[in-house]
Design a protein around this motif. Structure first.
Motif, PDB file in Angstrom:
ATOM      1  N   SER A   1       4.026   6.098   4.872  1.00  0.00           N
ATOM      2  CA  SER A   1       4.505   5.253   3.889  1.00  0.00           C
ATOM      3  C   SER A   1       4.048   5.112   2.682  1.00  0.00           C
ATOM      4  N   LEU A   2       2.655   5.405   2.629  1.00  0.00           N
ATOM      5  CA  LEU A   2       1.991   5.461   1.222  1.00  0.00           C
ATOM      6  C   LEU A   2       2.280   6.988   0.633  1.00  0.00           C
ATOM      7  N   ARG A   3       2.768   7.817   1.440  1.00  0.00           N
ATOM      8  CA  ARG A   3       3.311   9.271   1.054  1.00  0.00           C
ATOM      9  C   ARG A   3       4.653   8.860   0.306  1.00  0.00           C
ATOM     10  N   ARG A   4       5.246   8.158   0.856  1.00  0.00           N
ATOM     11  CA  ARG A   4       6.819   7.867   0.016  1.00  0.00           C
ATOM     12  C   ARG A   4       6.363   7.241  -1.057  1.00  0.00           C
ATOM     13  N   ALA A   5       5.641   6.277  -1.150  1.00  0.00           N
ATOM     14  CA  ALA A   5       5.488   5.635  -2.449  1.00  0.00           C
ATOM     15  C   ALA A   5       4.906   6.421  -3.562  1.00  0.00           C
ATOM     16  N   VAL A   6       3.923   7.630  -3.237  1.00  0.00           N
ATOM     17  CA  VAL A   6       3.532   8.495  -4.094  1.00  0.00           C
ATOM     18  C   VAL A   6       4.598   9.468  -4.554  1.00  0.00           C
ATOM     19  N   LEU A   7       5.353   9.710  -3.649  1.00  0.00           N
ATOM     20  CA  LEU A   7       6.501  10.545  -4.124  1.00  0.00           C
ATOM     21  C   LEU A   7       7.491  10.129  -5.072  1.00  0.00           C
ATOM     22  N   GLU A   8       7.753   8.701  -4.921  1.00  0.00           N
ATOM     23  CA  GLU A   8       8.448   7.850  -5.837  1.00  0.00           C
ATOM     24  C   GLU A   8       7.742   7.767  -7.155  1.00  0.00           C
ATOM     25  N   ILE A   9       6.273   7.533  -7.170  1.00  0.00           N
ATOM     26  CA  ILE A   9       6.089   7.566  -8.488  1.00  0.00           C
ATOM     27  C   ILE A   9       6.085   8.915  -9.123  1.00  0.00           C
ATOM     28  N   PHE A  10       5.795   9.952  -8.280  1.00  0.00           N
ATOM     29  CA  PHE A  10       5.650  11.386  -8.910  1.00  0.00           C
ATOM     30  C   PHE A  10       7.190  11.747  -9.504  1.00  0.00           C
ATOM     31  N   ARG A  11       8.209  11.198  -8.759  1.00  0.00           N
ATOM     32  CA  ARG A  11       9.435  11.533  -9.169  1.00  0.00           C
ATOM     33  C   ARG A  11       9.652  10.797 -10.615  1.00  0.00           C
TER      34      ARG A  11
ATOM     35  N   ILE B   1      -1.800  12.069 -10.808  1.00  0.00           N
ATOM     36  CA  ILE B   1      -1.078  11.781  -9.370  1.00  0.00           C
ATOM     37  C   ILE B   1      -1.521  12.566  -8.501  1.00  0.00           C
ATOM     38  N   ILE B   2      -1.523  13.959  -8.723  1.00  0.00           N
ATOM     39  CA  ILE B   2      -1.924  15.027  -7.582  1.00  0.00           C
ATOM     40  C   ILE B   2      -3.415  14.889  -7.500  1.00  0.00           C
TER      41      ILE B   2
ATOM     42  N   GLU C   1      -8.875  11.531   1.152  1.00  0.00           N
ATOM     43  CA  GLU C   1      -7.758  10.463   1.166  1.00  0.00           C
ATOM     44  C   GLU C   1      -7.484   9.958  -0.268  1.00  0.00           C
ATOM     45  N   GLU C   2      -8.319  10.204  -1.312  1.00  0.00           N
ATOM     46  CA  GLU C   2      -8.235   9.784  -2.648  1.00  0.00           C
ATOM     47  C   GLU C   2      -7.329  10.658  -3.519  1.00  0.00           C
ATOM     48  N   HIS C   3      -6.907  11.827  -3.137  1.00  0.00           N
ATOM     49  CA  HIS C   3      -6.016  12.755  -3.826  1.00  0.00           C
ATOM     50  C   HIS C   3      -4.718  12.994  -3.274  1.00  0.00           C
ATOM     51  N   ASN C   4      -3.770  13.505  -3.912  1.00  0.00           N
ATOM     52  CA  ASN C   4      -2.446  13.821  -3.118  1.00  0.00           C
ATOM     53  C   ASN C   4      -2.147  15.224  -3.428  1.00  0.00           C
TER      54      ASN C   4
END
Length: 665
Positions: free
Chosen positions: A448-458, A478-479, A492-495
C-alpha cells in the motif's frame, strides 16, 4: 477555645474541590438548619455581591462575595461549639465530617456569621468570623436580639485562588448540579433556594430547574437502576438516577458520585463509553435533531459505601481510583458499571453513534489501511474514540497489531521450548496460521505504501499550475534522498525499487555525496544532476551501477555547448572508479577487475531533440517500446540505457500492478 493550625489545615485541602464546593457546603448547612425547625419547608436565599469596579468592556462585574441566608435553627451554643471543634461529630448522622467549613477559607478570604437563635427562653444574636491562625472562631459577640425569629446569614467574602462565573444563570446551574440529590430524594421536600443579586434583581429559584413547567433538568427512566460490587461475601449496593441537563454550554456528560446528598466527584462518561463524547438532542416528530433542545446526560450514583468513604473535604473518596485492594471496590469499578447502566437510558442514540463509528473505522481501513483488514474484523471497536482521526485509528490498530505479535512470539517460544513432540505437532498448524496472518498484514502495508509512493512520483512528473515541471531534486528525493548513502540510510527509507527491485538490497549506495578522499575528484556537475551508484558485496565480480537524473521536460544538456552531457559524465565516473579514486563508506578500496561490469542509466524526458542526439551523436539504439535507448561501450565494460521518466513509472506500475489488484487497492 480552639487551638488549630488553621493555615496548615487549609493548605492541606486536596485540590479536587472547586469554588462551588464551599458554597454548596454552606447551602447544605442552611438546609439542615431549616430541617431542624418546625417552620415547614422554609426558604434559603443566596445573594451574590459583585465588585463595585465597572468592567471596561461593559460586561458584568465579577462576583466577590456570597451571602447565604436561612430561617433555620441558628448558631445555638451547641451549634457554635460544634463549629469551634475540628472534625466535630455533631452532625455525623447527617453525614457531617466536621471539616467542610475549612474549604471556605481555601477559596474566600473571609467567613462571617450573623445568627439569631432561640435559647433559654429568649432570642439571642451571635456574630463572629472564622480565624486563619489558631482560633477557629474570632471576634465573637453575643447579645440579645431585637428579632423574634431565628435567622442566620453566612457570608463568604472576597474570592481568592479562583473565580466565579459572572452570569447568575451559570452559577445557578452549577449549584443545582452540585446539590441536585437534595431536589430528587424520594419523599423529601427541599427548602426553596433562591439565587439573587444584591438588589434582589434577577432572582432564580434553584428548585425550578426540575419542575415540569421549567424543564431545564429532566429525569430519565432507567429499567435497571442498581448494581452490586464487592469481594467474596462483602458486597455493596449502588443506585443510579439519570438526568438530562439541557443547554449544557460546552459541558460533557458525566457520572457523579454522591455522598450524603452532595456531589463529590463528577467524571466524563466518555472515559468509559466513547459515544457520550458529544451532546445529545431531543427529537422532532420527523425524527431529526432539535438543535434548540441540546442536552448532556448526568448520572448520579448513591450508596452507603460512598457515604462511609467520602473524604473530610468532600472532594474525593478514601478508596483508590483503580484496583483498590484495601477497600475492594475502586472508583473506576463504580463509574464503569454506572456508565453501562446509563448507556441503556439512551441506547437508541448510542447505537446510532456506535454504528457510525464502526463505519468510519471500516472505511479508513478499506480506503487507507487495507493491511489492517484482518485485525479490524476480529477486535472489539467499542473502546475506539468517537469521531477519531485517521491517526488515532491507525495508532490503536498498530497497538493491537503489536499486542498480537507479542502473543505470537510468546506462543512460538513456548512451542520451541516444549520437549513434547506431540504438543509441537498439535500446535504448529495454529501458530503457523497466526504467523502467516501477521506477515500478510505487513506485506499489505508495504504494498500500500508503494502505491502511495508511485502516485506521488506520478504527480511529480506532471506540469504544475505554473506550467513547470518538478525540479531534479524533487524527483531525486522520491527515489533516493540526496546527500545520503547506504551507511546513513536503511533500505526501507528509499524507493530504489521504482528503478529495479534488486536495488533494495545493495550494500553500498552513494547519492549526491563524495565517494572519494577529495572533493576535486567529484565530477563537475550542476544542481541536482548527480548520480546514484550502487553495488552488491564489494567483490570484483559484482557489477557497479550508476544513475543520472535529469529534470522532467529538460533537454538542454544535449546542446553542443553544454558541460552536462550525462553520457560523458557517466563514462568519467566509471573511469574514476576503475582508477581507484573512490572508496566505500568504510574507507575500503572498491574492488575492480578488468572484467568488472558497469551499468549506467540516465533518466530524463525523451524529447525529439534528445532522441536525435542519442541516435546521431551517441550511436544509441532504441528499445522496442521506444521509451528508452541503449548502448554497449565495450572498452570499459559499460552497458548504458537512457530511459524516460514515463518508462520508469510504467515499468514500476507494471511490476506492482498484480499486487495492487490482489489487495483491491
Amino acid at each position: 477555645m480552639s487551638n488549630v493550625n488553621i493555615k496548615r489545615v487549609v493548605e492541606n485541602i486536596r485540590s479536587k474541590t472547586t469554588i462551588y464546593t464551599p458554597i454548596a457546603e454552606v447551602i447544605v448547612n442552611a438546609i439542615q438548619a431549616v430541617e431542624n425547625t418546625n417552620i415547614g419547608q422554609g426558604s434559603i436565599k443566596v445573594v451574590v455581591k459583585r465588585s463595585p469596579q465597572i468592567e471596561i468592556d461593559g460586561s458584568l462585574p465579577s462576583i466577590q462575595s456570597i451571602e447565604v441566608i436561612d430561617e433555620g435553627i441558628g448558631f445555638t451554643d451547641e451549634n457554635r461549639d460544634s463549629f469551634d471543634t475540628l472534625y466535630s461529630e455533631y452532625k455525623i448522622r447527617e453525614g457531617g465530617k466536621g471539616f467542610g467549613r475549612f474549604t471556605c477559607l481555601k477559596y474566600f478570604k473571609d467567613f462571617h456569621v450573623d445568627s439569631t437563635y432561640f435559647e433559654s427562653g429568649r432570642y439571642r444574636r451571635r456574630r463572629f468570623s472564622m480565624g486563619r491562625e489558631k482560633e477557629i472562631i474570632v471576634n465573637e459577640r453575643v447579645s440579645d436580639s431585637e428579632l423574634n425569629t431565628s435567622k442566620t446569614s453566612v457570608t463568604l467574602a472576597l474570592v481568592t485562588n479562583s473565580f466565579l462565573d459572572k452570569r447568575l444563570s451559570t452559577v445557578a446551574r452549577s449549584l443545582v448540579e452540585k446539590i441536585l440529590p437534595y431536589f430528587i430524594t424520594k419523599d423529601y421536600f427541599c427548602p426553596e433556594i433562591v439565587l439573587t443579586e444584591e438588589d434582589d434583581s434577577n432572582s432564580i429559584v434553584l428548585n425550578d430547574y426540575l419542575r415540569e413547567d421549567f424543564a431545564v433538568i429532566k429525569e430519565l427512566e432507567v429499567d435497571e437502576n442498581s448494581f452490586f460490587l464487592g469481594q467474596g461475601e462483602t458486597t455493596h449496593a449502588f443506585y443510579i438516577r439519570v438526568f438530562k441537563i439541557y443547554s449544557p454550554k460546552n459541558k460533557v456528560s458525566k457520572i457523579s458520585l454522591v455522598a450524603h446528598k452532595r456531589e463529590v466527584i463528577a467524571n466524563p462518561i466518555h472515559d468509559y463509553i466513547p459515544e457520550f463524547f458529544e451532546e445529545f438532542y431531543d427529537k422532532r416528530e420527523d425524527g431529526t435533531n432539535n438543535l434548540e433542545r441540546n442536552y448532556i446526560i448526568k448520572s448520579y450514583v448513591f450508596s452507603q459505601y460512598l457515604d462511609d468513604n467520602v473524604s473530610p473535604e468532600r472532594g474525593e473518596f478514601e478508596f483508590q481510583k483503580d484496583n483498590d485492594i484495601v477497600y475492594g471496590v475502586s472508583q473506576s469499578d463504580i463509574e464503569s458499571r454506572a456508565a453501562n447502566l446509563t448507556k441503556k437510558a439512551v441506547i437508541d442514540d448510542i447505537s446510532i453513534r456506535i454504528e457510525k463509528k464502526q463505519k468510519r473505522i471500516l472505511s479508513y481501513v478499506e480506503e487507507e489501511a487495507p493491511w489492517h483488514k484482518n485485525i479490524v474484523g476480529s477486535i472489539d471497536l467499542s473502546d475506539f474514540p468517537y469521531n477519531s482521526s485517521n491517526e488515532e485509528i491507525e495508532a490503536l490498530l498498530q497497538k493491537e497489531k503489536f499486542k498480537r505479535e507479542v502473543a505470537i512470539r510468546h506462543e512460538v517460544n513456548v512451542i520451541l521450548e516444549s520437549k513434547n513432540i506431540e504438543n509441537f505437532k498439535e500446535n504448529i498448524s495454529d501458530i503457523t496460521e497466526k504467523i502467516s496472518e501477521s506477515s500478510k498484514n505487513d506485506l499489505i502495508h508495504y504494498i500500500s505504501l508503494r502505491r502511495a509512493v508511485l502516485e506521488i512520483f506520478r504527480r511529480s512528473l506532471e506540469i504544475n499550475v505554473a506550467g513547470e515541471y518538478s525540479s531534479e531534486g524533487f524527483v531525486h528525493d522520491i527515489i533516493f534522498p540526496r546527500k545520503k548513502g547506504s551507511n546513513t540510510l536503511e533500505y526501507e527509507e528509499h524507493n530504489l525499487w521504482i528503478i529495479d527491485e534488486r536495488l533494495n538490497f545493495t550494500s553500498y549506495i552513494s547519492s549526491d555525496q563524495p565517494s572519494g578522499r577529495k572533493r576535486t575528484e567529484i565530477p563537475d556537475l550542476l544542481v541536482y544532476d548527480r548520480r546514484v551508484a550502487f553495488r552488491g558485496d564489494n567483490e570484483s565480480s559484482n557489477p557497479v551501477t550508476i544513475f543520472e537524473f535529469k529534470k522532467p521536460g529538460r533537454d538542454d544538456f544535449v546542446n553542443p555547448s553544454s558541460k552536462e552531457d550525462p553520457i560523458q559524465q557517466t563514462v568519467r565516473y566509471v573511469n574514476s572508479i576503475r582508477d581507484g579514486k573512490f572508496k566505500t563508506p568504510k574507507g575500503l578500496e572498491i574492488n575492480i577487475a578488468i572484467n568488472t561490469p558497469f551499468y549506467g542509466y540516465v533518466v530524463c524526458t525523451l524529447t525529439e531533440k534528445v532522441k536525435e542526439w542519442l541516435k546521431r551523436d551517441k550511436n544509441f539504439k532504441p528499445m522496442p517500446d521506444n521509451m528508452g535507448w541503449f548502448l554497449w561501450i565495450d572498452n570499459i565494460n559499460l552497458y548504458m540505457e537512457v530511459v524516460s521518466w514515463d518508462k520508469l513509472l510504467k515499468d514500476a506500475d507494471m511490476r506492482n500492478k498484480i499486487f495492487f489488484q490482489k489487495l483491491g487497492i
